[in-house]
Write a protein that holds these residues in place. Structure first.
Motif, PDB file in Angstrom:
ATOM      1  N   GLU A  77      -0.239  -1.945   0.575  1.00 26.56           N
ATOM      2  CA  GLU A  77       1.085  -1.381   0.326  1.00 26.56           C
ATOM      3  C   GLU A  77       1.682  -0.750   1.597  1.00 26.56           C
ATOM      4  O   GLU A  77       1.791  -1.427   2.616  1.00 26.56           O
ATOM      5  N   TYR A  78       2.090   0.528   1.547  1.00 22.28           N
ATOM      6  CA  TYR A  78       2.828   1.094   2.688  1.00 22.28           C
ATOM      7  C   TYR A  78       1.998   1.098   3.965  1.00 22.28           C
ATOM      8  O   TYR A  78       2.523   0.886   5.069  1.00 22.28           O
ATOM      9  N   ASP A  93      11.306  -1.140  -4.152  1.00 20.88           N
ATOM     10  CA  ASP A  93      10.610  -1.160  -2.858  1.00 20.88           C
ATOM     11  C   ASP A  93      11.433  -1.821  -1.760  1.00 20.88           C
ATOM     12  O   ASP A  93      11.021  -1.835  -0.600  1.00 20.88           O
ATOM     13  N   GLN A 124      -4.878  -5.108  -4.775  1.00 24.09           N
ATOM     14  CA  GLN A 124      -3.414  -5.176  -4.958  1.00 24.09           C
ATOM     15  C   GLN A 124      -2.646  -4.947  -3.657  1.00 24.09           C
ATOM     16  O   GLN A 124      -1.424  -4.784  -3.665  1.00 24.09           O
ATOM     17  N   GLY A 125      -3.331  -4.947  -2.545  1.00 25.35           N
ATOM     18  CA  GLY A 125      -2.650  -4.824  -1.251  1.00 25.35           C
ATOM     19  C   GLY A 125      -2.719  -3.407  -0.699  1.00 25.35           C
ATOM     20  O   GLY A 125      -2.905  -2.448  -1.438  1.00 25.35           O
ATOM     21  N   GLY A 135       4.667  -5.820 -11.423  1.00 29.75           N
ATOM     22  CA  GLY A 135       5.165  -4.442 -11.320  1.00 29.75           C
ATOM     23  C   GLY A 135       5.727  -3.983 -12.664  1.00 29.75           C
ATOM     24  O   GLY A 135       5.475  -2.861 -13.128  1.00 29.75           O
ATOM     25  N   SER A 163      -3.338 -11.499   2.745  1.00 26.55           N
ATOM     26  CA  SER A 163      -3.165 -10.047   2.635  1.00 26.55           C
ATOM     27  C   SER A 163      -3.451  -9.380   3.967  1.00 26.55           C
ATOM     28  O   SER A 163      -4.378  -9.786   4.680  1.00 26.55           O
ATOM     29  N   ALA A 199       1.547  -7.093   2.060  1.00 27.73           N
ATOM     30  CA  ALA A 199       1.202  -5.678   1.885  1.00 27.73           C
ATOM     31  C   ALA A 199       1.195  -5.339   0.390  1.00 27.73           C
ATOM     32  O   ALA A 199       0.323  -4.637  -0.100  1.00 27.73           O
ATOM     33  N   PHE A 200       2.181  -5.838  -0.326  1.00 29.84           N
ATOM     34  CA  PHE A 200       2.226  -5.711  -1.791  1.00 29.84           C
ATOM     35  C   PHE A 200       1.828  -7.074  -2.346  1.00 29.84           C
ATOM     36  O   PHE A 200       2.474  -8.069  -2.054  1.00 29.84           O
ATOM     37  N   LYS A 201       0.767  -7.124  -3.159  1.00 28.34           N
ATOM     38  CA  LYS A 201       0.236  -8.412  -3.593  1.00 28.34           C
ATOM     39  C   LYS A 201       0.367  -8.624  -5.099  1.00 28.34           C
ATOM     40  O   LYS A 201      -0.122  -7.801  -5.876  1.00 28.34           O
TER      41      LYS A 201
END
Lengths: 340, 340, 340, 340
Positions: free
Chosen positions: B146-147, B173, B143-144, A195, B106, B132-134
Motif C-alpha cells: 500500500e502506501y 485512493d 494485499q500489497g 475494496g 507486487s 502497491a495495492f493488490k
C-alpha cells in the motif's frame, strides 16, 4: 497440494522441491510413479497458497494441483445447516419460505415505485428491490436517482412493510445506503471489487452478492469469503447468468451452479431470471426452474410500464404477469418443499 | 436503429411502434419486406439508447438492432490519428517507439524493487510497473505494501528516471496514488467499476485500462468512454487475455481484439502476455506476436526470484530472460515499423 | 437484410451496393440517417444468404445485419403446434406425456442391459437408451459393443416393450442401426457432421439431435433443418449442456435455451442432466428444473454398478436413485401440466 | 492419478478405495493430510482411465485428479524434434521453411481456381488450398463442386506444381479424395468425428486437423492421437480460432494455444487467420502474429473477386493484398528464424 514433476526431472530437481516445501513449513511426501514423480505437500495449504504455487517456477516442475478448497467460512463442511439470514423485521432468507425480491430495476419516481411495490406485495413478494445507484455500461445512460432514490425506498418500506434491497457501488456510499436499505446488493460487475467487499464485511447489514459474469463457482465463494473474513457472516448469493457464446438470451442462466452451491456452501442462493434472460417472456419458466433446482428464492424485475422504463425495460414483467407467475410458482414451491 | 417486427405483426402494432418512435423524437421509416416489416429509426440513437431498446417490449416487435456504435470519444471515426499520450517526462505511449512496461507484480521490498527496476531499465524498458495495492482473489493472500509501496515506487523513479505505473483499487485512493504514479492502472476486475472510472476521468493522469475478463471489445471501449466523458482523454487500453474454456493458459490472449481496437479507436493498445498466459515460458513468443499484430507496447512481469514472489511467481520472468526477450523483440519491432 | 454503410461512405460506394443488391434480384431501399446510410434489402434473403453477406467486402460497407432467421422448416412461425413424434409403438415425444429416456451410457453386457432396462421401466421410463457405437475422446477407451450391442438392444425392447434409442456415428452405419433402433441419436460432437445429418434426413426413423458443445441455438436449429430439408420431419432436440469456463460441472446446462427453443421451434425438446453435470448427485435437481422450464422429456443415464461402468460412471444413477427421482418428478410434471 | 477423499471420509471408505485401486492392478499410496486423505495411484493410468475415474462414484470420494497427459504418440516427451511431414514432392511441413497454404475457400470454377493458384504461387505460397466438399451451416448454401472440384485441383497442381490440400467430410469419400489431394483436411466441425479420424489413420496421406470450436488443447491432441494410433503419424495441427463471447471477430484466435502446442507436441502447427477473424482486413496482422508466436505456417483464403465468392467472401484476400502480406511476412519470418 500435489506437485507433479516432469517426466525427465532429475534427482536434484526433486530434491530442491522437497527442500523448498520444507522451508515453507510443510511436510513433503514423495511418490515415484511409473512415468512421473509426484510430491504431496501435507499441511493447510491455504495460508501460503501463493508461495506454494511458486513451486511451479522451479526447474523440473510440470504443474501444481491444489487439494483443498481455498474458502473456509463459506464452506458447508464446517457448517452443515443452511444459514438463515434475517432481513429487516420478520423476513428470513435461507429458510423454508422462499425469498421473493421483486420491484423495478431503477427507482424512477415515487409513483412508479409505489405502484410497483404495492402490486408485488399483493402478488406475494416479501422483499422490495429497486436501484438508486445504477451501474450502466454507457456513461450516457440514466445513472439513478441516487440519494433521492434511497428516500423513496424508505417510504415504500414504510407503506408496504417490505424490507428493501438496493445496490451499493462505492465503498464511500456504504454508510448512507445501509441507513436506508435492509440488504446491500453488490452487482455482477463489482463481484471482484475487493475494496467494496471488504468494506461491506466491516458492517452488519446482509450483503447480496451477484455472481460476476465470468466468475467460477469457486471464485464466487471466495468473494463471499472476502465479506465474511472481515466479520460479516450474512451473505446471500445470487446466480444471474454467466457470459457465454450464446446471444439469444442476455446471459446463460447456470442452474447447475445453484445445485453445486447448495452442496458446497451454507449460504442461501437466489436466482435472478430477469438479468439471466433479458426478455420478459422467458422469466417465468426459468423462475420455476430455479425453485425446482433448489434455490432459496428469486429476484425478479417488475415495472408498470416496461416500454417507458429507464433501464431493463425488455426484461421487466408487468404487475399482472408477475402475479400470474407467483400463482403458478406457489405450486412448484410446494412440490419443492418450500412455501411462498 | 432498426426495429424488426414479427412475421404476423398487425397494422396496429406497426402503427404503435411508429408513433412511439416519433414520441421519442426520431423519424421512423417503414419498409415492408416479403416476410417482415422493419422500421428504421433515423436520428442519433445514443442519447436515448435505453428508451429505444424498450420498443422491444411492445407487442408485435421481434427484435431491435442498433446501427451506431455506442461510443463516440473513443472512436477513431472522428479522430483518425492514434493518440499520443505523454507519461512522466519524455515518454510517449502511442508513438513510433514502443511502450515497454516491466517490473514486479507486487512491490515487496526496496531491494526487490530496485534490483528489478535497474535490470529492466538496462534491458530497454521505459516504464516501471509495480503493484502497491493488490486485488487478490483470496482475502488470505498478501494485499500489497500500500502506501509504503507507493513511496518505494517514488524512489525507483528517482533513481532510474523511469515513469511509474501502479494500480488504484478504490476511488478514495486516487488522489494519493496519483501523487506518486505517472499512470494509474485499472485492473481487469475493476474494468466496469463505473464509480472508479468516473473518478479517474475527473483527474488528469493517464489511465491504463485493462480489459475485463469477459468484456466485449465494445464494452471495453464504453469503459474508456466513461473516463473520457468526464474530461480525461488520456486512456491507454490493455489486452490481457479473456476467460474461455481453455485452461492450459491462465487466460486466452485475444490478439484479434488488438487488431480490431487499432481499427476502431485512436487510443493506444498495450498487450500483457504475463497475465494472459500465467506461465513465464509462454511470455516471450506472445510478446513478439503482440507487437507483430500492431500493439503499441507491452506490459511484462519481471521478478529477480520468482519462486519467492508474493504474487504471480509462475508468470514472472527473471531479469536475464527479460533481457533476452528484449533483444529479440528489437528485431520484431523494427519489422513492425517501431523502435524500442 | 440491412447493409450499414461506414460514416464516410461516398455516394459512389452507396450506389455500388445498391446496384449489387439489384443484381442479386433484391429490392434495395436506402435510408439516409444522421451519421450513417443504411440500405434495406427487401426479399427472401435465405436463398442467397452467402451472396448477400459478400456485400460486406464492398468498399464503404461497415456491416451486414440479417433480418430473417435462416431456418424455415424448424420454425414455429409456420407450424404453431408442437410436433408430436411417434416412436416405436405407442410412445409419442412432444405430447402431454413426458418422454423419459433412461438406461446405461454404453451397452456392456446382456445382464447389465436387462437389469437396467427392467429397473427403469418399473420406475416409469418409457424409452430405453443405450450406446452400441461410442464416440470416446480417447482412442484407448472402450469403443462400444457395436453390432452385438444392437442385438442386445433388440432383446431388451422385446422383453420390456420399450422403444430403443441409440447413437449412430457414421453415415454407412445408418441402415443397420435403423433396423434395430426406434430413434437414431446424433451426439454433440457430430451435431455439425453435415454428411451424417443429410443421410439421416433421407430415412424415416426419428432423429434425436444433441446440441453441440458450442453451438448457438440458431446453429442448432440449422442442424435440424439439415435433416428436415432432406425429407425427414421427425427431429427431437436435446439440450445437454454447453461448454463454458465453469469446471465444477462437466458442461453448463442451458435451460434458457430450452425456453427459447420452445418459443422458436415446433420440435420437441429433451433435457439431458446427466451429461450436463457429469456427477450423479446433481442430476435429480436439474431434471426437475428442466421439466419446470418446459422441456418435453428427459434423458438420464442409469447403471446398476456405476463404479464398474465402461463409460460415464460418475454421472450414472443407480436404479434406486432413479426410481426416487421419478417419484418426485411425477409431482413436478403435474404442476407443469404434464404426465409421466 | 490422485484420489482426494472428502473431509469426513471414514476409514472404511478409504479402505474400499484402496482395495478398488488394487483390483484394477494399480499400487495405491495413502497420504493422510491435515484435512484430507489422498490416495496416489501408481501405474500407467492411461490404459484404464475410465475405470479409474469411476472411483469418483465410491462413497467418501471428493474428486479424482489425473497426473499423466492422456496422449502419448502426439507428445513431445518421447519425440523431442518437431515432425517434418513430407507433402507431395519437395514440400515439407514442420521444417525451417514455412508452409504457406493459400487459395479459395471453395473451388468454384476452373477459371477461378487457376487464376487464384497462379497468383498465390507467384506471391510465394507453396501449397494450394481449395474446398471441393463443403460443410456449410445452412443446407441451402452451395455445397461444393465435389468430384468435379477434385479434378480441378488436380489440374491446378499439374500446372503450378503446388501440392494440394482439400477437405474430406465422410469416411466413404476418403479414398477418392486421397487420390487427388496431397493433404486431407478435417474441418473444425469434424474435429471429434472419431469415425472419420480413425479411417484417416488407416491411410498414409498427411492429415490436416483443424481445432474444434470449443476443443481444449488436450482434446485437440487426443484427436491427433486417434489418427496416429491407427498407424498414420503424419498429422498437421491447425489453430483457427475458438468460440468465445466476443463477436467482433468470427472466432477468437488463440495464439497462446500455438505456444503451448509447440511445447507439448512434436506435430507441426499452422495458423489460419482467415477463419479466425472472418474479415479480410484483420488477416495480415494476425498472420504476422502467428509466425512471431512460432507457428510452422499459415492457411489463408484468397479469391480474385471476394464479392462474388460462393463462401467466405468477407474474409478472403484479393491476390494483390495477399502478395503484399507475403512481402511483409518474409521479414517477420526471417526474424523468427524461418524462411518463405
Amino acid at each position: 497440494m500435489i506437485v507433479v514433476m516432469k517426466a525427465h526431472a532429475t534427482d536434484d530437481e526433486v530434491a530442491r522441491v522437497i527442500s523448498s516445501v520444507r522451508d515453507l513449513g510443510y511436510d513433503p511426501r514423495m511418490i515415484r510413479g511409473v512415468e512421473r514423480t509426484v510430491i504431496a505437500v501435507v499441511g493447510d495449504e491455504r495460508g501460503k497458497a501463493v508461495k506454494l504455487s511458486n513451486l511451479e517456477s522451479l526447474p523440473g516442475v510440470e504443474s501444481i494441483m491444489p487439494v483443498l478448497k481455498p474458502y473456509k467460512l463459506a464452506s458447508r463442511e464446517g457448517h452443515p445447516e443452511t444459514s438463515q439470514i434475517r432481513v429487516g423485521e420478520g423476513v428470513v432468507v435461507g429458510g423454508r419460505r422462499l425469498a421473493i425480491m421483486a420491484g423495478p430495476c431503477s427507482v424512477e419516481s415515487e409513483a412508479q415505485l409505489m405502484e410497483t411495490a404495492r402490486s408485488v406485495k399483493a402478488a406475494g413478494a416479501n422483499i422490495l428491490r429497486g436501484g438508486a445507484f445504477k451501474p450502466r455500461t454507457s456513461p450516457y445512460s440514466f445513472q439513478g436517482l441516487e440519494y433521492e432514490g434511497l428516500a423513496l425506498l424508505d417510504r415504500a418500506r414504510k407503506e408496504t412493510g417490505m424490507p428493501v434491497i438496493t445496490e451499493v457501488l462505492n465503498p464511500q456510499d456504504i454508510e448512507a445506503v445501509a441507513e436506508h436499505a435492509d440488504i446491500l446488493q453488490v452487482g455482477a460487475r463489482n463481484a471482484q471489487n475487493f475494496g467494496l467487499l471488504k468494506a461491506l464485511g466491516r458492517q452488519r447489514k446482509p450483503v447480496f452478492l451477484k455472481r460476476g459474469m465470468s466468475m467460477t463457482i469457486q471464485e464466487f465463494l471466495m468473494a463471499a469469503e472476502y465479506v465474511m473474513s472481515e466479520g460479516n457472516p450474512n451473505v446471500i448469493l445470487c446466480e444471474r447468468g454467466i457470459r457465454t457464446f450464446e446471444t439469444a438470451t442476455r446471459n446463460t442462466l447456470d442452474l447447475g451452479a445453484v445445485v453445486v452451491l447448495k452442496e458446497q456452501t451454507h449460504l442461501p442462493v437466489i436466482v435472478d431470471p430477469s438479468h439471466a434472460t433479458g426478455h420478459w417472456q422467458y422469466v417465468a419458466p426459468l423462475a420455476f426452474a430455479g425453485i425446482a433446482a433448489g434455490a432459496d428464492g428469486l429476484m425478479i424485475e417488475v415495472h408498470p410500464r416496461p416500454d417507458q422504463a429507464e433501464s431493463d425495460g425488455p426484461q421487466s414483467l408487468k404487475p399482472a404477469r408477475f402475479a400470474a407467475l407467483m400463482e403458478k410458482l406457489r405450486q412448484f414451491a410446494e412440490v419443492a418443499g418450500r412455501t411462498l
